[in-house]
Scaffold this motif. Structure first.
Motif, PDB file in Angstrom:
ATOM      1  N   THR A  81       0.917  -1.218  -0.035  1.00  0.00           N
ATOM      2  CA  THR A  81       0.085  -0.032   0.119  1.00  0.00           C
ATOM      3  C   THR A  81       0.778   1.360  -0.140  1.00  0.00           C
ATOM      4  OG1 THR A  81      -1.913  -1.151   1.177  1.00  0.00           O
ATOM      5  CG2 THR A  81      -1.937   1.211   1.351  1.00  0.00           C
ATOM      6  N   TYR A  89      -7.701   1.413  -5.601  1.00  0.00           N
ATOM      7  CA  TYR A  89      -7.610   2.882  -4.834  1.00  0.00           C
ATOM      8  C   TYR A  89      -8.754   3.325  -3.932  1.00  0.00           C
ATOM      9  CZ  TYR A  89      -3.900   3.843  -8.492  1.00  0.00           C
ATOM     10  OH  TYR A  89      -2.673   3.771  -9.173  1.00  0.00           O
ATOM     11  N   GLU A 125      -5.152   1.490 -14.238  1.00  0.00           N
ATOM     12  CA  GLU A 125      -4.568   2.395 -13.543  1.00  0.00           C
ATOM     13  C   GLU A 125      -4.967   3.904 -13.980  1.00  0.00           C
ATOM     14  OE1 GLU A 125      -0.511   4.289 -12.005  1.00  0.00           O
ATOM     15  OE2 GLU A 125      -0.376   2.305 -12.926  1.00  0.00           O
ATOM     16  N   ALA A 174      -1.352   7.893  -2.288  1.00  0.00           N
ATOM     17  CA  ALA A 174      -1.886   8.369  -3.628  1.00  0.00           C
ATOM     18  C   ALA A 174      -2.549   9.722  -3.432  1.00  0.00           C
ATOM     19  CB  ALA A 174      -2.471   7.244  -4.316  1.00  0.00           C
ATOM     20  N   TYR A 187      -5.238   6.193  -1.099  1.00  0.00           N
ATOM     21  CA  TYR A 187      -4.238   4.736  -0.841  1.00  0.00           C
ATOM     22  C   TYR A 187      -4.529   3.979  -2.082  1.00  0.00           C
ATOM     23  CZ  TYR A 187      -4.093   6.631   4.201  1.00  0.00           C
ATOM     24  OH  TYR A 187      -4.196   7.248   5.113  1.00  0.00           O
ATOM     25  N   GLU A 188      -3.143   3.618  -2.688  1.00  0.00           N
ATOM     26  CA  GLU A 188      -2.874   2.658  -3.802  1.00  0.00           C
ATOM     27  C   GLU A 188      -2.449   1.450  -3.159  1.00  0.00           C
ATOM     28  OE1 GLU A 188       0.486   2.006  -7.070  1.00  0.00           O
ATOM     29  OE2 GLU A 188      -0.773   3.891  -7.438  1.00  0.00           O
ATOM     30  N   THR A 189      -3.359   0.226  -3.332  1.00  0.00           N
ATOM     31  CA  THR A 189      -3.028  -1.093  -2.848  1.00  0.00           C
ATOM     32  C   THR A 189      -2.599  -2.085  -4.143  1.00  0.00           C
ATOM     33  OG1 THR A 189      -3.937  -0.639  -0.907  1.00  0.00           O
ATOM     34  CG2 THR A 189      -3.382  -2.848  -1.664  1.00  0.00           C
ATOM     35  N   ARG A 190      -1.495  -2.729  -4.172  1.00  0.00           N
ATOM     36  CA  ARG A 190      -1.071  -3.640  -5.227  1.00  0.00           C
ATOM     37  C   ARG A 190      -0.790  -5.084  -4.865  1.00  0.00           C
ATOM     38  NH1 ARG A 190       0.214  -1.460 -10.398  1.00  0.00           N
ATOM     39  NH2 ARG A 190       0.353   0.862 -10.271  1.00  0.00           N
ATOM     40  N   LEU A 234      -5.323  -4.049  -8.315  1.00  0.00           N
ATOM     41  CA  LEU A 234      -4.849  -2.695  -8.303  1.00  0.00           C
ATOM     42  C   LEU A 234      -6.174  -1.916  -7.527  1.00  0.00           C
ATOM     43  CD1 LEU A 234      -2.931  -0.159  -8.644  1.00  0.00           C
ATOM     44  CD2 LEU A 234      -3.930   0.158 -10.792  1.00  0.00           C
ATOM     45  N   LYS A 275      -7.163   6.937 -12.183  1.00  0.00           N
ATOM     46  CA  LYS A 275      -6.599   8.134 -12.437  1.00  0.00           C
ATOM     47  C   LYS A 275      -7.459   9.249 -13.100  1.00  0.00           C
ATOM     48  CE  LYS A 275      -2.148   6.673 -10.603  1.00  0.00           C
ATOM     49  NZ  LYS A 275      -0.440   6.800 -10.876  1.00  0.00           N
ATOM     50  N   GLU A 326     -11.447  -0.616  -8.004  1.00  0.00           N
ATOM     51  CA  GLU A 326     -10.475  -1.508  -8.110  1.00  0.00           C
ATOM     52  C   GLU A 326     -10.494  -2.136  -9.399  1.00  0.00           C
ATOM     53  OE1 GLU A 326     -10.025  -6.096  -5.802  1.00  0.00           O
ATOM     54  OE2 GLU A 326      -9.975  -4.205  -4.781  1.00  0.00           O
TER      55      GLU A 326
END
Length: 327
Positions: free
Chosen positions: A255, A286, A318, A258, A266-269, A284, A322, A300
């Motif tokens: 995490t 957000y 992504e 972002a 929060y960006e979680t991969r 991915l 964004k 997601e």
């Protein structure tokens, strides 16, 4: 009078030639997340090239196969001719008269990003590159995000048709190849069937929903629990009684901080899997802190594409994430 008209025509011609320089730029070419490095072969094979390959070759987190952040190729300065100058992402690096680092847009083609890195000797070039490496990577990735969003905007799905997006007050730039799986008004699931190569049986997926904002200090720690809860409720496997999407237990997600639409996020991969089944892939997530509406807005994207690299698929998700705008 004739001379006046002649003079006017010449002025108009000169003005047109001077004013249309950017309009007549050629279209750039190049794969997403690919950078062409213009430098001498001796530099590429030495410390400068090694540093570039190590930096750009850092592995992207959350993917099942090892894939780098950026792919690179090299061309010597004397080979950087007209055909090469239409590359979309270019870095020109080497020894020069002084230390310089700067970025230019749309120099030889459009859209195009060129990063320039110079120093007085090779050791200085390495030092200059290392000083700006994170910024350089971010510059190329953001450039590709913008390019992909621009392409999707040309063939945009009408997001006003989705009850969930309307109820949540959200807009997204989604390419029209996505189809609706579920749209309850509180939860949206879109799917794009992948049609290239071995991945033609796979799919790219988008989920959008919101949950109440309870404790802002615990948002990052709650992301996995929230996605597991949503997976159990909305993302069944072939047997809905015993199978549903979960976060892969053997892989801890990463995490990062972002910003989405100017808001803290929060960006979680990480990796997803279907409980009691063999389906899996990268995701991915957000999670956007929407204080105004006292909620977390969650986008997601997840990919199912067995036996192929997935960096490009996740990158498209992504770019869509964004593009989010929240009312």
């Amino acid at each position: 009078m004739k001379n006046i008209f002649t003079l006017f025509a010449i002025v108009l011609l000169l003005t047109s030639c001077g004013g249309n320089e950017k309009i007549t730029l050629r279209s750039s070419v190049g794969k997403v997340n690919k950078v062409m490095v213009v430098t001498k072969a001796s530099d590429w094979n030495g410390d400068i090239g090694k540093e570039i390959r190590n930096s750009f070759g850092e592995l992207m987190v959350g993917l099942p196969q090892p894939e780098s952040l950026l792919s690179v190729s090299q061309v010597a300065p004397n080979g950087f001719g007209n055909m090469m100058k239409v590359g979309r992402n270019i870095m020109i690096i080497g020894v020069g008269d002084e230390e310089q680092y700067y970025v230019k847009k749309d120099v030889y083609a459009q859209p195009q990003t060129i990063v320039y890195v110079y120093a007085k000797d090779r050791a200085g070039v390495v030092k200059m590159f290392k000083k700006h490496e994170k910024e350089i990577i971010k510059t190329f990735i953001e450039s590709d995000i913008s390019m992909v969003q621009h392409l999707f905007a040309k063939h945009k799905l009408d997001d006003s048709q989705f009850k969930t997006l309307q109820n949540l007050g959200i807009s997204l730039t989604i390419n029209k190849n996505f189809n609706t799986v579920d749209d309850t008004g509180d939860f949206l699931w879109l799917r794009q069937h992948l049609s290239s190569g071995i991945a033609k049986t796979g799919s790219n997926n988008i989920l959008v929903y919101s949950v109440p904002l309870e404790d802002e200090t615990k948002v990052a720690d709650s992301i996995v629990a929230v996605r597991n809860r949503i997976g159990k409720k909305y993302i069944p496997g072939s047997d809905p009684e015993t199978m549903h999407m979960i976060t892969e237990k053997a892989y801890t997600p990463f995490t990062f901080d972002a910003v989405i639409d100017g808001k803290k996020a929060y960006e979680t991969r990480g990796k997803w899997e279907v409980k009691n089944d063999f389906m899996a892939g990268p995701f991915l997530n957000y999670t956007v802190v929407d204080k105004k509406n006292n909620r977390l807005v969650i986008f997601e994207g997840f990919t199912y594409a067995p036996s192929v690299n997935k960096r490009a698929f996740l990158f498209e998700l992504e770019a869509i994430a964004k593009s989010m705008k929240i009312k």
